[in-house]
Scaffold this motif. Structure first.
Motif, PDB file in Angstrom:
ATOM      1  N   VAL A 228      74.989  22.449  64.028  1.00 27.49           N
ATOM      2  CA  VAL A 228      76.152  22.928  64.778  1.00 27.49           C
ATOM      3  C   VAL A 228      76.832  21.763  65.484  1.00 27.49           C
ATOM      4  N   VAL A 229      76.045  20.911  66.137  1.00 24.74           N
ATOM      5  CA  VAL A 229      76.598  19.788  66.885  1.00 24.74           C
ATOM      6  C   VAL A 229      77.292  18.797  65.949  1.00 24.74           C
ATOM      7  N   SER A 230      76.733  18.618  64.746  1.00 24.84           N
ATOM      8  CA  SER A 230      77.347  17.702  63.769  1.00 24.84           C
ATOM      9  C   SER A 230      78.514  18.349  63.027  1.00 24.84           C
ATOM     10  N   ARG A 231      78.749  19.645  63.317  1.00 23.44           N
ATOM     11  CA  ARG A 231      79.846  20.417  62.735  1.00 23.44           C
ATOM     12  C   ARG A 231      79.681  20.694  61.246  1.00 23.44           C
ATOM     13  N   SER A 232      78.443  20.591  60.748  1.00 20.01           N
ATOM     14  CA  SER A 232      78.191  20.994  59.369  1.00 20.01           C
ATOM     15  C   SER A 232      77.888  22.488  59.279  1.00 20.01           C
ATOM     16  N   LEU A 233      77.699  23.134  60.427  1.00 20.84           N
ATOM     17  CA  LEU A 233      77.472  24.570  60.488  1.00 20.84           C
ATOM     18  C   LEU A 233      78.360  25.140  61.587  1.00 20.84           C
ATOM     19  N   ARG A 234      79.098  26.181  61.216  1.00 23.11           N
ATOM     20  CA  ARG A 234      79.999  26.799  62.179  1.00 23.11           C
ATOM     21  C   ARG A 234      79.788  28.305  62.168  1.00 23.11           C
ATOM     22  N   THR A 236      81.030  32.145  62.778  1.00 22.80           N
ATOM     23  CA  THR A 236      82.268  32.911  62.720  1.00 22.80           C
ATOM     24  C   THR A 236      82.002  34.335  63.195  1.00 22.80           C
ATOM     25  N   GLU A 237      83.030  35.138  63.224  1.00 23.38           N
ATOM     26  CA  GLU A 237      82.873  36.531  63.631  1.00 23.38           C
ATOM     27  C   GLU A 237      82.073  37.339  62.614  1.00 23.38           C
ATOM     28  N   ASP A 238      81.943  36.804  61.389  1.00 26.07           N
ATOM     29  CA  ASP A 238      81.148  37.487  60.385  1.00 26.07           C
ATOM     30  C   ASP A 238      79.681  37.428  60.787  1.00 26.07           C
ATOM     31  N   LYS A 239      78.866  38.171  60.093  1.00 27.07           N
ATOM     32  CA  LYS A 239      77.443  38.254  60.424  1.00 27.07           C
ATOM     33  C   LYS A 239      76.757  36.909  60.315  1.00 27.07           C
ATOM     34  N   ASP A 240      77.063  36.161  59.278  1.00 22.77           N
ATOM     35  CA  ASP A 240      76.410  34.883  59.042  1.00 22.77           C
ATOM     36  C   ASP A 240      77.314  33.727  59.411  1.00 22.77           C
ATOM     37  N   ALA A 241      76.688  32.587  59.704  1.00 26.14           N
ATOM     38  CA  ALA A 241      77.459  31.371  59.923  1.00 26.14           C
ATOM     39  C   ALA A 241      77.921  30.837  58.579  1.00 26.14           C
ATOM     40  N   GLU A 242      78.861  29.918  58.640  1.00 30.76           N
ATOM     41  CA  GLU A 242      79.358  29.356  57.373  1.00 30.76           C
ATOM     42  C   GLU A 242      79.159  27.848  57.383  1.00 30.76           C
TER      43      GLU A 242
END
Length: 242
Positions: A228-234, A236-242
């Motif tokens: 998340v901190v490296s911005r490779s994982l974000r 969203t409002e959906d159930k899963d992250a993208e």
């Protein structure tokens, strides 16, 4: 008897300190393994992230662990948000579980994963100075069985030593400030802030989303935070992250 045990333990720790260049917390954890017939020990500092409706989720920084399983048990509790460490911090008293298999209903997420790591019994003691709670000293066994009365006495003595060691390590930091710890859990709370902004939710909800993603994908929470901190994982409002 307790005073004699204390004098004996302090003498052993003095010998340990002369032989090993490590912190008082580390010495106390190592001595727990030698004296208490346990497989591993870990100590953490805990602090509350926020307040609201009586529901306060503690942040955590690992201070010391005697082996990878101890470190894994500490990380697991942060990931699933339950376990003896969190209970002892909330209650202010020891949590002693001689047979973890019999406590599945108490911690439905923590217990099966802890047993898979190799823990059969867990014992958690609050680290505190007066009324100020600092964290916990957590012990585990790889076979079921309670602490004897003598072992319990020694565990309480070593908990006091570990608490004093945490105070020494704090070195002027506020007890709610875990930024002094060289631990990936600090990054968890940086990631929680980013998820909070991404989803426009509270810090508590952001942490739950991080924990849920880590648990569902069988990835350490610290690794999720790094992504998340490296911005490779974000998220969203959906159930899963993208």
């Amino acid at each position: 008897m307790a005073e004699n045990r204390r004098q004996r333990m302090l003498a052993l720790l003095a010998t340990d300190r002369a032989a090993r260049a490590t912190s008082s917390v580390g010495l106390a954890c190592a001595r727990c393994v030698l004296e208490l017939s346990i497989a591993g020990a870990g100590a953490t500092v805990l602090a509350h992230l926020g307040k609201g409706n009586g529901d306060r989720h503690p942040s955590r920084g690992l201070v010391y662990a005697t082996n990878e399983i101890s470190a894994g048990l500490e990380d697991l509790q942060l990931t699933v948000g339950e376990g003896p460490c969190l209970d002892t911090f909330a209650l202010g008293g020891p949590v002693l579980i001689a047979d973890l298999a019999a406590e599945g209903g108490r911690w439905p997420a923590f217990t099966p994963a802890a047993r898979a790591l190799g823990a059969a019994a867990v014992f958690s003691f609050p680290l505190h100075i007066g009324v100020v709670r600092l964290g916990s000293l957590d012990l585990y066994r790889d076979t079921p069985g309670p602490l004897t009365r003598t072992e319990l006495t020694d565990a309480l003595i070593l908990t006091d030593v570990a608490a004093q060691g945490v105070v020494e390590d704090l070195d002027g930091h506020a007890t709610a400030d875990v930024s002094w710890l060289s631990d990936p859990h600090v990054e968890v709370h940086q990631a929680a802030g980013m998820v909070q902004a991404q989803l426009d939710v509270s810090t508590d909800v952001a942490l739950m989303r991080l924990r849920g993603y880590a648990f569902t994908h069988d990835v350490p929470l610290a690794e999720v935070a790094r992504q998340v901190v490296s911005r490779s994982l974000r998220f969203t409002e959906d159930k899963d992250a993208e």
